[in-house]
Design an enzyme around this catalytic site. Structure first.
Site, PDB file in Angstrom:
ATOM      1  N   LYS A 165       0.826  -1.204   0.000  1.00  0.00           N
ATOM      2  CA  LYS A 165       0.000   0.000   0.000  1.00  0.00           C
ATOM      3  C   LYS A 165       0.864   1.259   0.000  1.00  0.00           C
ATOM      4  CE  LYS A 165      -3.678  -2.452   0.108  1.00  0.00           C
ATOM      5  NZ  LYS A 165      -4.440  -2.620  -1.145  1.00  0.00           N
ATOM      6  N   ASP A 186      -8.310  -2.061 -10.399  1.00  0.00           N
ATOM      7  CA  ASP A 186      -8.953  -2.754  -9.285  1.00  0.00           C
ATOM      8  C   ASP A 186     -10.315  -2.124  -8.982  1.00  0.00           C
ATOM      9  OD1 ASP A 186      -9.686  -4.057  -6.996  1.00  0.00           O
ATOM     10  OD2 ASP A 186      -7.969  -3.464  -5.800  1.00  0.00           O
ATOM     11  N   LYS A 196     -12.894  -8.679  -8.140  1.00  0.00           N
ATOM     12  CA  LYS A 196     -13.439  -8.851  -6.793  1.00  0.00           C
ATOM     13  C   LYS A 196     -14.903  -9.277  -6.919  1.00  0.00           C
ATOM     14  CE  LYS A 196     -10.564  -6.062  -3.708  1.00  0.00           C
ATOM     15  NZ  LYS A 196      -9.393  -5.718  -4.511  1.00  0.00           N
ATOM     16  N   GLU A 206      -0.812  -0.317  -9.360  1.00  0.00           N
ATOM     17  CA  GLU A 206      -2.211  -0.705  -9.217  1.00  0.00           C
ATOM     18  C   GLU A 206      -3.095   0.494  -8.881  1.00  0.00           C
ATOM     19  OE1 GLU A 206      -4.936  -3.634  -6.387  1.00  0.00           O
ATOM     20  OE2 GLU A 206      -2.810  -4.074  -6.689  1.00  0.00           O
ATOM     21  N   ASP A 220       0.131  -0.348  -4.762  1.00  0.00           N
ATOM     22  CA  ASP A 220      -1.279  -0.003  -4.855  1.00  0.00           C
ATOM     23  C   ASP A 220      -1.567   1.282  -4.087  1.00  0.00           C
ATOM     24  OD1 ASP A 220      -4.003   0.020  -5.062  1.00  0.00           O
ATOM     25  OD2 ASP A 220      -4.344  -1.770  -3.843  1.00  0.00           O
TER      26      ASP A 220
END
Length: 370
Positions: free
Chosen positions: A164, A240, A264, A217, A192
């Site tokens: 992250k 994402d 997802k 990402e 990300d």
């Protein structure tokens, strides 16, 4: 077979440590909604959905249960084995809000698996050989904390790590370089920002790390900004949060907007639409990470079955929610040291049942209450 009763449960997941994303979003716990669908054939299906609060996606916990309140009366008496019809009815009764439909869809797939005696991976396309390469999320924190977390996951056998970032250009460049200095061969890193950069910030970061072999990402909030960044960088791009429907997958493929996609399950509306999105990506030759927002062994099972039915060359990694959550189920797949590649269960349906007493009393019941 007909749906006799739909029951809704609320659980609270408490994180072992706070979980943070860019732009000062931090959680110490999250609500999940679990649905059971009971049939007149004495088969019960289970599904689960979480949203990670109200500012990660255009979804929120109370909205899940409000959406189910709209949907459930339309489904009592319907055949849960007719899953495409169930999805059509849900889309007709409630426009949008795919996250509210996800747990119902997954529960219907669980019923189908139990009715046929087949694990869901067989029904979702067939079991492909090879273990599922699990992806770990070391979370956010100081550079030292993130290096320690990354080293801990490495010792457990993980080779796919989603790191992250915070949204500050200089700090994020420092994080990326510090992590990559300790990277080992055969490891893949997804950096990300969870929509945290503006277009100019994303381009500045990527210009400064041009020499590093990493994935970037979801750099920006809008599709247009992500596409603009994608067209101006050499780094492979993962999308994402934007991947929210099969229709968006079609658009991404047409625009060549991503080199890898995160699917997802709850974000696109359940296993039915996640399978459609998965098949589009495989047809277009785009690898995927198979994921969901997080939850118990029910979420884990749905992720793993969809992943196991995906050809290995397109199955880049798989998220295991139990790195952050209590399984609450009778047969979760527990990752052992040095074995972050697993195979899904052969049990029918999801292969998971909630442990007795783990869910408490339902917060809502629809249909036959006898």
């Amino acid at each position: 077979m007909k749906i006799k009763r739909i029951s809704v449960f609320k659980i609270v997941r408490t994180f072992p440590q706070s979980y943070s994303l860019s732009r000062d979003r931090t959680w110490t716990s999250a609500e999940n909604t679990i649905v059971s669908i009971e049939t007149d054939a004495a088969i019960v299906g289970w599904g689960e959905v979480g949203t990670l609060g109200a500012n990660y996606l255009p979804a929120f916990d109370k909205g899940v249960r409000a959406g189910i309140d709209e949907l459930a009366p339309h489904l009592i008496g319907e055949n849960p084995l007719q899953i495409d019809r169930i999805n059509y009815l849900m889309d007709h009764a409630l426009y949008g809000h795919p996250y509210a439909k996800s747990a119902i869809d997954v529960a219907c797939w669980d019923i189908l698996g139990k009715a046929t005696g087949m694990p869901l991976c067989d029904l979702l396309g067939g079991r492909f050989d090879g273990g599922l390469d699990l992806m770990a999320d070391p979370g956010a924190g100081s550079i030292e904390e993130m290096l320690a977390a990354t080293a801990s996951f490495r010792e457990k056998g993980y080779r796919r790590l989603s790191v992250k970032l915070g949204g500050d250009v200089a700090e994020d460049v420092s994080r990326i370089r510090a992590i990559m200095e300790h990277a080992q061969p055969h490891e893949d890193y997804y950096f990300d920002c969870n929509r945290g950069w503006t277009r100019d910030q994303a381009l500045r970061v990527m210009r400064q790390i041009r020499d590093l072999d990493v994935y970037i990402e979801q750099p920006c909030a809008s599709y247009e900004d992500c596409l603009a960044v994608r067209r101006r960088t050499d780094h492979p791009m993962i999308l994402d949060e934007i991947v929210d429907s099969p229709e968006m997958v079609m658009r991404i493929i047409a625009d060549s907007a991503a080199d890898l996609m995160n699917i997802k399950i709850s974000r696109v509306g359940g296993l039915t639409k996640a399978r459609r999105a998965r098949d589009m990506c495989a047809t277009a030759g785009i690898p995927m990470t198979i994921q969901d927002i997080g939850g118990s062994g029910l979420v884990q099972a749905a992720i793993f079955h969809l992943a196991q039915s995906t050809p290995k060359e397109f199955r880049h990694s798989v998220y295991d929610p139990l790195t952050w959550s209590d399984p609450l189920t009778d047969a979760p797949i527990r990752v052992q040291g040095g074995g972050a590649a697993v195979e899904v269960s052969d049990r029918p349906g999801l292969g998971q049942e909630p442990l007795p007493g783990s869910l408490g009393e339902p917060v809502a019941v629809y249909g036959d209450t006898n």
